[in-house]
Design a protein around this motif. Sequence first.
Motif: not given
Length: 442
Positions: A289-316
């Motif tokens: 499983p792949i996770g990322t997110g601790e360096d991302i600012y604002l919800k819209e910046s997460f959307m490309p990763l969410f839409k890509s289906g690449a993440l198992a875990v998001v880690h803000p």
Amino acid sequence: MAPQIDPSTLKITDMRFADIDGAPKRCTLIKLYTNQGLVGYGEVRDASSRSYAAMLKSRILGENPCNVEKIFRRIKQFGGHSRQAGGVCGIEVALWDLAGKAWGVPIWQLLGGKFRDRIRIYCDTDSAGGGRDMGKALKERMDQGYTFLKMDLGIELLMNVKGALSAPLGFLEKMREYKKTVFSTPHGSIDPRAMRGEAYDLFNTAHAFTGIHLTDVGLDYLEQYMADCRAVTGYEIPIAIDHLGHIPLEDCIKLAKRLERFNLAWMEDPVPWQWTDQYVRLAQSTTTPIGTGEDIYLKESFMPLFKSGALAVVHPDVLTAGGIMETKKIGDLAEDHGVQMSIHMAESPIACMAAVHVAAATRNFMSLEVHSVDVPWWDQLVKGLPQPLIQNGYIDVPNAPGLGITELNEELIAEKLHRDFPIAWQPTDEWDKEWANDRQWS
């Protein structure tokens, strides 16, 4: 008898700071003062700058802190990814603390209620030595009641292993030089020139451009290290891995495949979060499983990763993502895309409790990081919460207003002040009247 608070006429009158060290890093604590005696607590993200918050003071003075969303929308343009978001997020947390105190309810209630009464904690664990030493350190965490673990597994372990890494001659030596200069020296003693020059540039080169590669010797070493850990911990408990190092995607794929048999919870931040296509390639190349997110600012910046289906875990991180409400929204978006949420947190109990309220109010939440399990005074920085704060691997969700913190431990804060800022809560009048036309359209 305490004076009656009128939320409708509450106004922000001042903002001040205290910088502490060793919790686990340098942390800037925030106090927002009001015209009715209420004080709200916030925090700039670890290893960031108080200036990111101070520059926003003139933009929030006189505002009603209960209007959290209004103020956030005014100041969010001054945030950025990673530590650059620290000021916006720290203020947003303090606003929620004030709103909860003014209305007499915990923050999780203002977010729509809670899904759980206690928050599962995972502790990032450092250990010197080999894989069995790390396994023993993790097993000690299990014996303390922790049900979720994280460890480092990457090129840091290979720096002195002959033949484990391939890199341009001199590159690794420069990285070691920079790390020794900057990360092993008290921050106040660092010559600013050490933050520039060739060593700095090399250390801050993005993964795909470093020229560092894992050899078969290195891959064998890391695989055996993980096997030795699992031999001690067993395979039932979740273990996440972090700090792979600045290696390119192809090496991440090789390593992820080697680690599939170890039942990892996630591989964290393998490449910069902006490179969505690389996350897709990695996720499609492995069952780790792949996770990322601790360096991302604002919800819209997460959307490309969410839409890509690449993440198992998001880690803000609440102190980077945009604060309490924005992290809650990110969790809800993650759920819509079938992604589990854990929360990154390497700061004081103020940031920790902000994350606790988000975690309580977010359905797809799994675990919250605490990076200060081995700092004996960490949870004593605040008052009004249980001692110890973490019990049997969990933090109870408080029912007290705001964050649930009644006051700060001023004596302990004075003892732990950072050498660059030896006096707490100094006046910040120089920031009262800064003005600019902040409008972003004509």
